[in-house]
Scaffold this active site. Structure first.
Site, PDB file in Angstrom:
ATOM      1  CG  ASP A 270      25.657  51.130  51.853  1.00  0.00           C
ATOM      2  OD1 ASP A 270      24.915  52.041  51.436  1.00  0.00           O
ATOM      3  OD2 ASP A 270      25.933  50.123  51.166  1.00  0.00           O
TER       4      ASP A 270
ATOM      5  CD  GLU B 254      25.412  58.892  41.634  1.00  0.00           C
ATOM      6  OE1 GLU B 254      24.562  57.995  41.467  1.00  0.00           O
ATOM      7  OE2 GLU B 254      25.162  60.108  41.521  1.00  0.00           O
TER       8      GLU B 254
ATOM      9  CG  ASN C 113      15.722  54.705  54.860  1.00  0.00           C
ATOM     10  OD1 ASN C 113      14.812  54.813  55.669  1.00  0.00           O
ATOM     11  ND2 ASN C 113      15.909  53.626  54.133  1.00  0.00           N
TER      12      ASN C 113
ATOM     13  CE  LYS D  82      14.472  46.935  61.265  1.00  0.00           C
ATOM     14  NZ  LYS D  82      14.086  47.682  60.071  1.00  0.00           N
TER      15      LYS D  82
ATOM     16  CG  PHE E  76      12.792  50.935  56.589  1.00  0.00           C
ATOM     17  CD1 PHE E  76      13.679  50.875  55.518  1.00  0.00           C
ATOM     18  CD2 PHE E  76      13.312  50.838  57.878  1.00  0.00           C
ATOM     19  CE1 PHE E  76      15.041  50.720  55.723  1.00  0.00           C
ATOM     20  CE2 PHE E  76      14.684  50.687  58.091  1.00  0.00           C
ATOM     21  CZ  PHE E  76      15.543  50.625  57.009  1.00  0.00           C
TER      22      PHE E  76
ATOM     23  CE1 TYR F 266      13.555  44.370  48.666  1.00  0.00           C
ATOM     24  CE2 TYR F 266      15.114  45.756  49.853  1.00  0.00           C
ATOM     25  CZ  TYR F 266      14.561  45.315  48.673  1.00  0.00           C
ATOM     26  OH  TYR F 266      15.024  45.821  47.474  1.00  0.00           O
TER      27      TYR F 266
ATOM     28  CG  HIS G 233      20.623  44.724  59.255  1.00  0.00           C
ATOM     29  ND1 HIS G 233      19.328  44.769  59.714  1.00  0.00           N
ATOM     30  CD2 HIS G 233      20.651  45.556  58.189  1.00  0.00           C
ATOM     31  CE1 HIS G 233      18.621  45.581  58.956  1.00  0.00           C
ATOM     32  NE2 HIS G 233      19.398  46.061  58.012  1.00  0.00           N
TER      33      HIS G 233
HETATM   34  P1  ITT Z   1      20.749  56.338  52.957  1.00  0.00           P
HETATM   35  O1  ITT Z   1      21.781  55.901  51.963  1.00  0.00           O
HETATM   36  O2  ITT Z   1      20.354  57.770  52.821  1.00  0.00           O
HETATM   37  O3  ITT Z   1      21.103  55.982  54.371  1.00  0.00           O
HETATM   38  P2  ITT Z   1      19.191  54.251  51.662  1.00  0.00           P
HETATM   39  O4  ITT Z   1      17.838  53.672  51.904  1.00  0.00           O
HETATM   40  O5  ITT Z   1      19.522  54.651  50.239  1.00  0.00           O
HETATM   41  O6  ITT Z   1      19.382  55.500  52.658  1.00  0.00           O
HETATM   42  P3  ITT Z   1      21.151  52.145  51.507  1.00  0.00           P
HETATM   43  O7  ITT Z   1      21.779  52.652  50.265  1.00  0.00           O
HETATM   44  O8  ITT Z   1      22.037  51.625  52.600  1.00  0.00           O
HETATM   45  O9  ITT Z   1      20.270  53.264  52.205  1.00  0.00           O
HETATM   46  O10 ITT Z   1      20.098  51.030  51.102  1.00  0.00           O
HETATM   47  C1  ITT Z   1      19.652  50.127  52.033  1.00  0.00           C
HETATM   48  C2  ITT Z   1      18.408  49.453  51.502  1.00  0.00           C
HETATM   49  O11 ITT Z   1      18.380  48.102  51.996  1.00  0.00           O
HETATM   50  C3  ITT Z   1      17.145  50.131  52.039  1.00  0.00           C
HETATM   51  O12 ITT Z   1      16.681  51.164  51.186  1.00  0.00           O
HETATM   52  C4  ITT Z   1      16.173  48.945  52.121  1.00  0.00           C
HETATM   53  O13 ITT Z   1      15.637  48.672  50.849  1.00  0.00           O
HETATM   54  C5  ITT Z   1      17.114  47.788  52.494  1.00  0.00           C
HETATM   55  N1  ITT Z   1      17.206  47.689  53.967  1.00  0.00           N
HETATM   56  C6  ITT Z   1      18.270  48.056  54.737  1.00  0.00           C
HETATM   57  N2  ITT Z   1      17.993  47.898  56.032  1.00  0.00           N
HETATM   58  C7  ITT Z   1      16.736  47.437  56.099  1.00  0.00           C
HETATM   59  C8  ITT Z   1      15.876  47.104  57.164  1.00  0.00           C
HETATM   60  O14 ITT Z   1      16.238  47.254  58.433  1.00  0.00           O
HETATM   61  N3  ITT Z   1      14.651  46.668  56.874  1.00  0.00           N
HETATM   62  C9  ITT Z   1      14.239  46.535  55.601  1.00  0.00           C
HETATM   63  N4  ITT Z   1      14.973  46.855  54.529  1.00  0.00           N
HETATM   64  C10 ITT Z   1      16.224  47.303  54.773  1.00  0.00           C
END
Ligand code: ITT
Length: 200
Positions: free
Chosen positions: A70, A41, A10, A176, A153, A155, A181
């Protein structure tokens, strides 16, 4: 100098993690720099389990100590959804962040406001010998029904923080990275990373 791989695909997360860790005496590396492209997965039942799956897979592929995040958004009116499924939340193929925000707002429309929510993150650090270290962070706020701001990015444009008077997408990246978190989890992991760096 400790080389630390950040196990994420991401780009938003990678950018933030690189910025938050930049002051450490550690060489931060992204999967792209190593030409590593693997799909993990996310079959775990907690953020920690999923973070560990990602960190271990990339540590094995690279031979380097590896940090994975995560994370997810938990909305109280939806009993904690989308939570672990935040990145997969929208019943359409190839959904993007915008589709997921629209789907979330549709599901919330029938619920009375305020829509309290929190972002949660668990960091897992895997060492090539299999040793694991974890840290967690959370950030409280509420979901609002219209998008505000273009930063961050996921939400962020609909995640409002009353004490800041803005959404996370309306903050600059430095702000930020002080309150998120992810920042809180990484802050807790810093001492551990420093010890690891000293040993290397
Ligand atoms: P990786 O697993 O490759 O790191 P991912 O986007 O799939 O990327 P996650 O499985 O941890 O990662 O999913 C986290 C999701 O939660 C992310 O795609 C966003 O939709 C949301 N999210 C997490 N942190 C966020 C943030 O700081 N701001 C906004 N949305 C967030």
């Amino acid at each position: 100098m400790l080389k630390l791989l950040l196990a994420s695909q991401n780009p938003g997360k990678l950018r933030e993690m690189q910025a938050i860790l930049q002051d450490l005496p550690i060489q931060i590396i992204s999967p792209v720099e190593l030409g590593i492209q693997i799909h993990v997965e996310e079959t775990g039942e907690s953020y920690a389990e999923n973070a560990a799956l990602k960190a271990k897979a990339y540590a094995q592929a690279s031979g380097l100590p590896t940090l994975a995040d995560d994370s997810g958004l938990e909305v109280d009116a939806l009993n904690g959804a989308p939570g672990l499924y935040s990145s997969r939340y929208a019943p359409i193929p190839n959904a993007d962040d915008g589709d997921r925000r629209v789907f979330l707002l549709k599901n919330l429309a029938a619920h009375p406001r305020p829509w309290s929510a929190r972002f949660c993150a668990t960091i897992a650090i895997a060492q090539p010998d299999g040793e694991m270290h974890y840290a967690e962070g959370a950030c409280e706020g509420e979901i609002i029904p219209e998008e505000r701001g273009t930063g961050g990015f996921g939400y962020d444009p609909i995640f409002y923080m009353p004490e800041k008077g803005c959404t996370i997408a309306e903050m600059d990246e430095d702000e930020k990275n002080r309150i998120s978190h992810r920042a809180r989890a990484l802050e807790k992991a810093k001492d551990f990373l420093l010890v690891l760096a000293e040993k290397t």
